[in-house]
Design a protein around this motif. Structure first.
Motif, PDB file in Angstrom:
ATOM      1  N   MET A  24      -3.143   3.619 -24.121  1.00 52.97           N
ATOM      2  CA  MET A  24      -2.436   4.862 -23.861  1.00 52.97           C
ATOM      3  C   MET A  24      -2.955   5.918 -24.829  1.00 52.97           C
ATOM      4  N   ASN A  25      -3.383   7.032 -24.289  1.00 53.19           N
ATOM      5  CA  ASN A  25      -3.897   8.108 -25.126  1.00 53.19           C
ATOM      6  C   ASN A  25      -2.754   8.938 -25.714  1.00 53.19           C
ATOM      7  N   ILE A  26      -3.041   9.541 -26.854  1.00 48.45           N
ATOM      8  CA  ILE A  26      -2.084  10.398 -27.556  1.00 48.45           C
ATOM      9  C   ILE A  26      -2.601  11.830 -27.424  1.00 48.45           C
ATOM     10  N   TYR A  27      -1.731  12.750 -27.012  1.00 44.81           N
ATOM     11  CA  TYR A  27      -2.127  14.134 -26.756  1.00 44.81           C
ATOM     12  C   TYR A  27      -1.494  15.049 -27.794  1.00 44.81           C
ATOM     13  N   THR A  28      -2.296  15.948 -28.335  1.00 43.73           N
ATOM     14  CA  THR A  28      -1.816  16.908 -29.330  1.00 43.73           C
ATOM     15  C   THR A  28      -2.126  18.316 -28.833  1.00 43.73           C
ATOM     16  N   TRP A  29      -1.097  19.146 -28.778  1.00 40.71           N
ATOM     17  CA  TRP A  29      -1.243  20.545 -28.348  1.00 40.71           C
ATOM     18  C   TRP A  29      -1.214  21.449 -29.576  1.00 40.71           C
ATOM     19  N   LYS A  30      -2.093  22.451 -29.593  1.00 40.25           N
ATOM     20  CA  LYS A  30      -2.160  23.388 -30.722  1.00 40.25           C
ATOM     21  C   LYS A  30      -2.430  24.789 -30.175  1.00 40.25           C
ATOM     22  N   ILE A  31      -1.639  25.739 -30.604  1.00 38.81           N
ATOM     23  CA  ILE A  31      -1.868  27.140 -30.243  1.00 38.81           C
ATOM     24  C   ILE A  31      -2.906  27.689 -31.213  1.00 38.81           C
ATOM     25  N   THR A  32      -3.968  28.290 -30.680  1.00 45.48           N
ATOM     26  CA  THR A  32      -5.033  28.820 -31.543  1.00 45.48           C
ATOM     27  C   THR A  32      -4.947  30.335 -31.712  1.00 45.48           C
ATOM     28  N   SER A  33      -4.327  31.037 -30.749  1.00 46.59           N
ATOM     29  CA  SER A  33      -4.114  32.477 -30.914  1.00 46.59           C
ATOM     30  C   SER A  33      -3.099  32.975 -29.893  1.00 46.59           C
ATOM     31  N   ILE A  34      -2.471  34.071 -30.239  1.00 54.23           N
ATOM     32  CA  ILE A  34      -1.505  34.727 -29.354  1.00 54.23           C
ATOM     33  C   ILE A  34      -1.869  36.204 -29.290  1.00 54.23           C
ATOM     34  N   PHE A  35      -1.816  36.750 -28.070  1.00 56.18           N
ATOM     35  CA  PHE A  35      -2.076  38.164 -27.859  1.00 56.18           C
ATOM     36  C   PHE A  35      -0.767  38.851 -27.518  1.00 56.18           C
ATOM     37  N   THR A  36      -0.566  40.047 -28.054  1.00 60.56           N
ATOM     38  CA  THR A  36       0.696  40.756 -27.857  1.00 60.56           C
ATOM     39  C   THR A  36       0.456  42.163 -27.326  1.00 60.56           C
ATOM     40  N   LEU A  37       1.509  42.711 -26.772  1.00 65.80           N
ATOM     41  CA  LEU A  37       1.564  44.118 -26.384  1.00 65.80           C
ATOM     42  C   LEU A  37       2.786  44.706 -27.049  1.00 65.80           C
ATOM     43  N   ALA A  38       2.727  46.004 -27.298  1.00 64.57           N
ATOM     44  CA  ALA A  38       3.954  46.664 -27.743  1.00 64.57           C
ATOM     45  C   ALA A  38       4.943  46.472 -26.610  1.00 64.57           C
ATOM     46  N   SER A  39       6.130  46.061 -26.935  1.00 66.39           N
ATOM     47  CA  SER A  39       7.100  45.728 -25.885  1.00 66.39           C
ATOM     48  C   SER A  39       7.581  46.974 -25.160  1.00 66.39           C
ATOM     49  N   ILE A  91      -4.380  18.249 -17.202  1.00 70.20           N
ATOM     50  CA  ILE A  91      -5.091  18.201 -18.483  1.00 70.20           C
ATOM     51  C   ILE A  91      -5.185  16.763 -18.978  1.00 70.20           C
ATOM     52  N   GLN A  92      -4.079  16.023 -18.909  1.00 69.51           N
ATOM     53  CA  GLN A  92      -4.098  14.638 -19.382  1.00 69.51           C
ATOM     54  C   GLN A  92      -5.067  13.791 -18.549  1.00 69.51           C
ATOM     55  N   ALA A  93      -5.083  13.976 -17.244  1.00 69.42           N
ATOM     56  CA  ALA A  93      -6.008  13.211 -16.390  1.00 69.42           C
ATOM     57  C   ALA A  93      -7.452  13.544 -16.734  1.00 69.42           C
ATOM     58  N   ASN A  94      -7.739  14.821 -16.988  1.00 67.58           N
ATOM     59  CA  ASN A  94      -9.093  15.226 -17.362  1.00 67.58           C
ATOM     60  C   ASN A  94      -9.498  14.595 -18.690  1.00 67.58           C
ATOM     61  N   LEU A  95      -8.622  14.668 -19.682  1.00 65.33           N
ATOM     62  CA  LEU A  95      -8.921  14.083 -20.991  1.00 65.33           C
ATOM     63  C   LEU A  95      -9.050  12.563 -20.909  1.00 65.33           C
ATOM     64  N   ASP A  96      -8.192  11.919 -20.122  1.00 68.00           N
ATOM     65  CA  ASP A  96      -8.291  10.469 -19.944  1.00 68.00           C
ATOM     66  C   ASP A  96      -9.653  10.100 -19.371  1.00 68.00           C
ATOM     67  N   GLU A 116      -3.892  31.266 -26.371  1.00 65.77           N
ATOM     68  CA  GLU A 116      -5.016  30.349 -26.253  1.00 65.77           C
ATOM     69  C   GLU A 116      -4.615  29.063 -26.957  1.00 65.77           C
ATOM     70  N   TYR A 117      -5.034  27.932 -26.384  1.00 67.28           N
ATOM     71  CA  TYR A 117      -4.609  26.649 -26.925  1.00 67.28           C
ATOM     72  C   TYR A 117      -5.719  25.623 -26.788  1.00 67.28           C
ATOM     73  N   ILE A 118      -5.528  24.521 -27.498  1.00 73.08           N
ATOM     74  CA  ILE A 118      -6.429  23.382 -27.387  1.00 73.08           C
ATOM     75  C   ILE A 118      -5.566  22.128 -27.296  1.00 73.08           C
ATOM     76  N   VAL A 119      -5.948  21.245 -26.389  1.00 77.79           N
ATOM     77  CA  VAL A 119      -5.265  19.962 -26.249  1.00 77.79           C
ATOM     78  C   VAL A 119      -6.288  18.891 -26.603  1.00 77.79           C
ATOM     79  N   THR A 120      -5.929  18.044 -27.544  1.00 79.72           N
ATOM     80  CA  THR A 120      -6.810  16.965 -27.979  1.00 79.72           C
ATOM     81  C   THR A 120      -6.158  15.636 -27.625  1.00 79.72           C
ATOM     82  N   ALA A 121      -6.980  14.733 -27.085  1.00 82.03           N
ATOM     83  CA  ALA A 121      -6.495  13.384 -26.768  1.00 82.03           C
ATOM     84  C   ALA A 121      -7.262  12.406 -27.632  1.00 82.03           C
ATOM     85  N   SER A 122      -6.555  11.381 -28.073  1.00 78.98           N
ATOM     86  CA  SER A 122      -7.160  10.306 -28.859  1.00 78.98           C
ATOM     87  C   SER A 122      -6.650   8.990 -28.310  1.00 78.98           C
ATOM     88  N   ASN A 123      -7.553   7.995 -28.274  1.00 81.13           N
ATOM     89  CA  ASN A 123      -7.116   6.699 -27.766  1.00 81.13           C
ATOM     90  C   ASN A 123      -6.347   5.916 -28.818  1.00 81.13           C
TER      91      ASN A 123
END
Length: 114
Positions: free
Chosen positions: A1-16, A86-91, A29-36
């Protein structure tokens, strides 16, 4: 069973829009890493971008300074089928590293050898 880790790498904003907050997150923007998870782990990762819809009710906006990584990840993961895809692709990537596919090679024709 793989272990998945999600990490936000950047956020873009607008004046509300007129609201009691200064900024509104509209893209992450994010990155998902899987490890066996083995002693010699095999890993693979995928990067992605998610757009967020600004709610018409400004009272539902979370002030930028109050956002947490977990909250932004939950917004991203709420997209239908995204987590499963995403999990199927990483698997598949990890499986290909464990069991490399057999790739045919272009071999010279035996009657044309010199």
């Amino acid at each position: 069973m793989n272990i998945y880790t999600w990490k936000i790498t950047s956020i873009f904003t607008l004046a509300s829009p007129p609201a009691p907050i200064n900024e509104c997150a509209v893209r992450a923007e994010y990155i998902v890493t899987a490890s066996n998870g083995n002693k010699k782990p095999i890993t693979s990762s995928i990067e992605g971008i998610s757009q967020f819809v600004i709610p018409s009710d400004n009272g539902n906006l979370t002030p930028y300074d109050s956002l947490t990584e977990e909250q932004v990840i939950s917004w991203i993961q709420s997209e239908p089928n995204l987590v499963e895809n995403i999990q199927a692709n990483l698997d598949g990537q990890i499986d290909a590293q464990i069991n490399p596919p057999i790739i045919p090679i272009n071999t010279p024709l035996p009657w044309e050898k010199k």
